[in-house]
Design a protein around this motif. Structure first.
Motif, short mmCIF file in Angstrom:
data_model
loop_
_atom_site.label_atom_id
_atom_site.label_comp_id
_atom_site.label_asym_id
_atom_site.label_seq_id
_atom_site.Cartn_x
_atom_site.Cartn_y
_atom_site.Cartn_z
N VAL A 31 11.68 3.37 -1.54
CA VAL A 31 10.92 4.05 -2.59
C VAL A 31 10.31 5.35 -2.06
CG1 VAL A 31 8.84 3.89 -4.02
CG2 VAL A 31 10.44 1.98 -3.92
N ILE A 32 9.73 5.30 -0.89
CA ILE A 32 9.07 6.48 -0.32
C ILE A 32 10.09 7.57 0.04
CG2 ILE A 32 7.74 7.31 1.66
CD1 ILE A 32 6.29 4.56 1.56
N LEU A 33 11.17 7.19 0.63
CA LEU A 33 12.13 8.20 1.12
C LEU A 33 13.02 8.78 0.03
CD1 LEU A 33 13.11 6.52 4.50
CD2 LEU A 33 11.56 8.45 4.12
N THR A 34 13.13 8.12 -1.11
CA THR A 34 13.98 8.65 -2.17
C THR A 34 13.19 9.47 -3.20
OG1 THR A 34 13.80 6.60 -3.45
CG2 THR A 34 15.72 6.86 -1.99
N ARG A 35 11.91 9.58 -3.06
CA ARG A 35 11.11 10.38 -4.01
C ARG A 35 10.70 11.67 -3.41
NH1 ARG A 35 9.11 7.71 -8.72
NH2 ARG A 35 10.06 5.68 -8.71
N VAL A 48 0.83 -1.20 0.00
CA VAL A 48 0.00 0.00 0.00
C VAL A 48 0.87 1.25 0.00
CG1 VAL A 48 -1.76 1.28 1.28
CG2 VAL A 48 -1.89 -1.20 1.15
N GLY A 49 1.94 1.25 0.78
CA GLY A 49 2.83 2.40 0.82
C GLY A 49 3.45 2.70 -0.53
N VAL A 50 3.90 1.66 -1.23
CA VAL A 50 4.50 1.85 -2.55
C VAL A 50 3.43 2.27 -3.56
CG1 VAL A 50 5.71 0.70 -4.45
CG2 VAL A 50 6.40 0.28 -2.10
N PHE A 51 2.25 1.67 -3.47
CA PHE A 51 1.18 2.03 -4.40
C PHE A 51 0.81 3.50 -4.26
CE2 PHE A 51 -3.36 2.58 -5.28
CZ PHE A 51 -3.36 2.25 -6.62
N LEU A 52 0.72 4.00 -3.04
CA LEU A 52 0.38 5.40 -2.84
C LEU A 52 1.47 6.33 -3.36
CD1 LEU A 52 -1.21 5.33 0.71
CD2 LEU A 52 -2.37 5.60 -1.47
N GLU A 53 2.70 5.86 -3.38
CA GLU A 53 3.81 6.70 -3.84
C GLU A 53 3.96 6.69 -5.35
OE1 GLU A 53 6.73 9.44 -3.42
OE2 GLU A 53 5.56 8.64 -1.76
N VAL A 54 3.90 5.51 -5.98
CA VAL A 54 4.21 5.41 -7.41
C VAL A 54 3.09 4.82 -8.25
CG1 VAL A 54 6.69 5.26 -7.02
CG2 VAL A 54 5.35 3.18 -7.16
N GLY A 55 2.05 4.32 -7.67
CA GLY A 55 0.98 3.70 -8.44
C GLY A 55 1.38 2.30 -8.89
N LEU A 56 0.75 1.86 -9.98
CA LEU A 56 1.03 0.51 -10.49
C LEU A 56 2.17 0.57 -11.51
CD1 LEU A 56 -2.58 -0.84 -11.01
CD2 LEU A 56 -0.98 -1.45 -9.21
N GLY A 57 3.38 0.72 -11.01
CA GLY A 57 4.56 0.78 -11.87
C GLY A 57 5.52 -0.34 -11.55
N VAL A 58 6.70 -0.21 -12.11
CA VAL A 58 7.75 -1.21 -11.89
C VAL A 58 8.12 -1.33 -10.41
CG1 VAL A 58 10.12 -1.85 -12.45
CG2 VAL A 58 8.60 -1.00 -14.24
N PRO A 59 8.27 -0.20 -9.68
CA PRO A 59 8.59 -0.35 -8.25
C PRO A 59 7.53 -1.13 -7.47
CG PRO A 59 9.00 1.89 -8.94
CD PRO A 59 8.31 1.21 -10.08
N PHE A 60 6.27 -1.00 -7.88
CA PHE A 60 5.20 -1.75 -7.21
C PHE A 60 5.36 -3.25 -7.46
CE2 PHE A 60 0.97 -3.70 -7.10
CZ PHE A 60 0.60 -3.38 -5.80
N VAL A 61 5.65 -3.62 -8.71
CA VAL A 61 5.84 -5.04 -9.04
C VAL A 61 7.04 -5.60 -8.30
CG1 VAL A 61 6.32 -6.67 -10.90
CG2 VAL A 61 4.72 -4.78 -11.28
N ILE A 62 8.12 -4.84 -8.23
CA ILE A 62 9.31 -5.27 -7.48
C ILE A 62 8.96 -5.47 -6.02
CG2 ILE A 62 11.59 -4.55 -6.67
CD1 ILE A 62 11.94 -3.15 -9.40
N ASN A 63 8.15 -4.55 -5.47
CA ASN A 63 7.77 -4.67 -4.07
C ASN A 63 6.88 -5.88 -3.83
OD1 ASN A 63 5.97 -3.73 -1.54
ND2 ASN A 63 8.07 -2.94 -1.46
#
Length: 60
Positions: free
Chosen positions: A56-60, A23-38
């Motif tokens: 992901v959250i802290l570097t954006r 959920v944290g990654v989804f809120l930050e980047v949506g359904l992208g490559v970082p989400f799939v990696i997570n």
């Protein structure tokens, strides 16, 4: 000296990243490559998923 400040939304995302990394990654980047990696890291182990979500959250 500059002090890094976190917005309320960032704090919420960090808490969600610890409890539910996907959920944290989804809120930050949506359904992208970082989400799939997570998703893959969370399946392999909960802790790697948390670490990646925080990264992901802290570097954006």
């Amino acid at each position: 000296m500059a002090v890094a400040t976190a917005e309320t939304s960032d704090i919420l995302k960090i808490i969600l990243a610890i409890l539910l990394p996907l959920v944290g990654v989804f809120l930050e980047v949506g359904l992208g490559v970082p989400f799939v990696i997570n998703v893959l890291l969370t399946i392999l182990g909960y802790i790697p998923g948390i670490i990646h979500a925080l990264y992901v959250i802290l570097t954006r």
